[in-house]
Enzyme design. Structure first.
Site, PDB file in Angstrom:
ATOM      1  CG  ASP A 158      -2.127   0.908   1.044  1.00 57.55           C
ATOM      2  OD1 ASP A 158      -3.238   0.374   0.850  1.00 57.55           O
ATOM      3  OD2 ASP A 158      -1.940   2.138   1.022  1.00 57.55           O
TER       4      ASP A 158
ATOM      5  CB  THR B 255     -11.886   3.016  -8.509  1.00 59.36           C
ATOM      6  OG1 THR B 255     -12.856   2.105  -7.957  1.00 59.36           O
ATOM      7  CG2 THR B 255     -10.724   2.218  -9.083  1.00 59.36           C
TER       8      THR B 255
ATOM      9  CG  LEU C 227     -14.865  -8.587  -0.915  1.00 56.25           C
ATOM     10  CD1 LEU C 227     -15.221  -7.608   0.216  1.00 56.25           C
ATOM     11  CD2 LEU C 227     -13.405  -9.005  -0.745  1.00 56.25           C
TER      12      LEU C 227
ATOM     13  CE  LYS D 162     -18.073  -4.749  -7.619  1.00 56.60           C
ATOM     14  NZ  LYS D 162     -17.561  -5.426  -6.454  1.00 56.60           N
TER      15      LYS D 162
ATOM     16  N   GLY E  63     -35.969  -0.952   4.111  1.00 55.85           N
ATOM     17  CA  GLY E  63     -35.340  -0.278   5.245  1.00 55.85           C
ATOM     18  C   GLY E  63     -35.099   1.189   4.945  1.00 55.85           C
TER      19      GLY E  63
ATOM     20  CB  CYS F 221     -19.887  -1.268  -3.023  1.00 55.25           C
ATOM     21  SG  CYS F 221     -18.257  -1.787  -2.503  1.00 55.25           S
TER      22      CYS F 221
ATOM     23  CE  LYS G 148     -23.042  -5.862   4.952  1.00 55.14           C
ATOM     24  NZ  LYS G 148     -22.531  -6.583   3.777  1.00 55.14           N
TER      25      LYS G 148
END
Ligand code: UDX
Length: 485
Positions: free
Chosen positions: A30, A85, A152, A220, A269, A276, A336
């Site tokens: 990183d 990104t 994921l 994606k 909800g 994401c 979440k």
């Protein structure tokens, strides 16, 4: 295989630790030196179930090491690009971090490299990457570019690596496909010991979808936008249920029993959040515009989602009228459960609106309070959800953490100033709340004994109204309903 992973965020760190766990030699890099120092000291930059143990075990075994991008690019044969990104002002994805990794690969790597794009990127990025590597290639590097999108979910990332619904590989060369199959072979053939489940869910053949890079990249954005659309759709139906006097849980069950629809992601909800869905939706809308496609459908998905916070605050005001001077307990801040991530969390929007109305906020979240403090400095952070409920005029449920599920209603009713529960995640049952003297407002169902009827403080209420409605539970036979005149 000697693998390098550039970027130690959710996708990068999880991918690096899991690839080491299945036997690869992994260098995780990183550009943030502080983050590298923390990782080398065994401290993770975020909470993710099971990841801490996985990182510890694989650094101890020597299969996982943390280093600089330059060294990782020099060493790794396969290089996973997992850098961020983030959205630019106009909603497009910022690809500058990817470009800089490409520059470093082209200028320093020697021999052969498999360059694997795992960050979420707009379609045609792999082609752009290939061209860029060719232009800046000064070492005579041989390379292939692959798109390998990540699916994921935060909170279940490690489990999702070992039990993916599919693995997607976008590549233009058989050599690249063969190498990717080699990398994922232990997962594809379920020859791994999953670090999450003592008894793994039944191992089924994991679909391996091999296609071209453009199609893989679109999988994606299309998948995330579709899931976001599904959530906005069920929230829309929830509004109709409230207006019509129907029960969203039953409607969702009825819809989801159709295999073409499926039960998952039909939980109404306060809207979707996280790093994401909101950004991928925006990015896909921009991609559509660039491609000359009308993606106004997705703009509606976004609008519906942004309205959820206002609608929830309107529910609170309908119950409490003026919020100035009221004390509100907030249960859950993370976008979440099972994560400490508050990025684009609906709870942040809602709390900001409540503060703007003059309410004072007492909040509790099992994991996300440290990160929330950076965003919401002006509220009281408590050590438990019961402490947050102290003297509260209403309890607002904003994240469906498991620890909120089995409520000690007696303790709660002795703690609150006013027995009112406004549930933005439909965690509880109306009649259970009523049985404990609580007015209960949730999503997609008629308010329960709440609205126009102030229950005796801490007293029990008669059985809820809906016993007469024509509900058919799984066990009981449908009851006969009088013909509607
Ligand atoms: C998502 C995708 O699921 C994952 O495949 C991708 O790789 C990254 O983005 P994540 O953002 O971690 O994962 O969370 P997810 O579980 O998808 O939930 C996203 C948001 O939708 C959360 O705010 C959640 O509360 C909300 N949600 C989810 C609903 O409101 N209703 C649902 O039925 C499901």
């Amino acid at each position: 295989m000697q693998i390098s992973v550039i970027g130690a965020g959710y996708v990068g760190l999880t991918t690096a630790a899991c690839l080491a766990e299945i036997g690869h030699q992994v260098l995780c890099a990183d550009s943030d030196l502080d983050k590298l120092k923390e990782l080398n000291a065994g401290r993770l930059p975020f909470f993710e179930p099971h990841l801490d143990a996985l990182v510890k075990r694989n650094t101890a075994s020597g299969r996982l090491q943390f280093t600089s991008p330059a060294e990782a690019i020099e060493q790794g044969i396969a290089i996973f690009i997992c850098v961020g990104t983030p959205p630019l002002e106009n909603g497009e994805a910022d690809l500058s971090a990817i470009e800089s990794v490409a520059r470093t690969i082209a200028s320093s790597a020697r021999g052969y490299r498999l360059v694997i794009e795992k960050s979420t990127v707009p379609v045609q990025t792999a082609k752009r990457l290939w061209k860029h590597l060719s232009i800046y290639n000064v070492t005579g590097l041989e390379f292939d570019v692959v798109s390998n999108p990540e699916f994921l979910r935060e909170g279940s990332a490690v489990g999702d690596f070992f039990h993916p619904d599919r693995i997607v590989i976008g590549a233009e060369s058989p050599r690249a496909v063969a190498l990717m199959k080699e990398i994922y072979r232990p997962v594809l053939t379920s020859q791994t010991t999953c670090p999450v489940h003592s008894q793994c869910p039944s191992s089924h053949e994991i679909p391996l979808i091999v296609t071209d890079t453009n199609s893989a990249e679109l999988v994606k954005h299309a998948s995330n936008s579709f899931l976001a659309m599904k959530i906005s759709f069920i929230n829309l139906v929830a509004d109709a249920c409230e207006a019509a006097g129907a029960d969203i849980a039953k409607v969702a069950e009825g819809m989801g029993s159709d295999k073409r629809i499926g039960q998952s992601f039909l939980n109404p909800g306060i809207g979707f959040g996280g790093f994401c869905f909101p950004k991928d939706l925006q990015a896909f809308v921009r991609i559509g515009e660039k491609l000359g496609c009308d993606f106004s459908l997705l703009k509606e998905v976004e609008k519906i989602n942004l309205r959820r916070a206002d609608q929830f605050v309107a529910k609170v005001k309908k119950e409490l009228w003026v919020l100035r001077g009221k004390t509100l307990a907030i249960w859950g801040l993370a976008f979440k459960p099972d994560t400490d991530d508050v990025r684009f969390a609906p709870a942040l929007n809602i709390v900001r609106r409540l503060l703007a109305e003059g309410a004072s906020i007492r909040a509790y979240d099992p994991q996300a309070m440290e990160k929330a403090k950076e965003e919401l400095p002006g509220i009281t952070y408590c050590l438990s959800h019961y402490e947050a409920a102290q003297g509260a005029d209403a309890v607002l449920v904003l994240t469906e953490w498991n620890e909120f599920r089995n409520l000690d209603w007696d303790t709660l009713s002795r703690t609150v100033a006013h027995p009112l529960l406004i549930d933005g995640r439909n965690l509880y049952h109306a009649d259970e709340a009523a049985a404990h003297g609580f007015a209960y407002i949730c999503i997609g169902k008629e308010p329960h004994a709440g609205t126009d009827h102030v229950p005796a403080a801490n007293g029990c209420e008669p059985a809820p109204a809906d016993t007469v409605s024509p509900v058919t539970s799984a066990s009981s036979q449908p009851v006969s309903v009088p013909a509607v005149s």
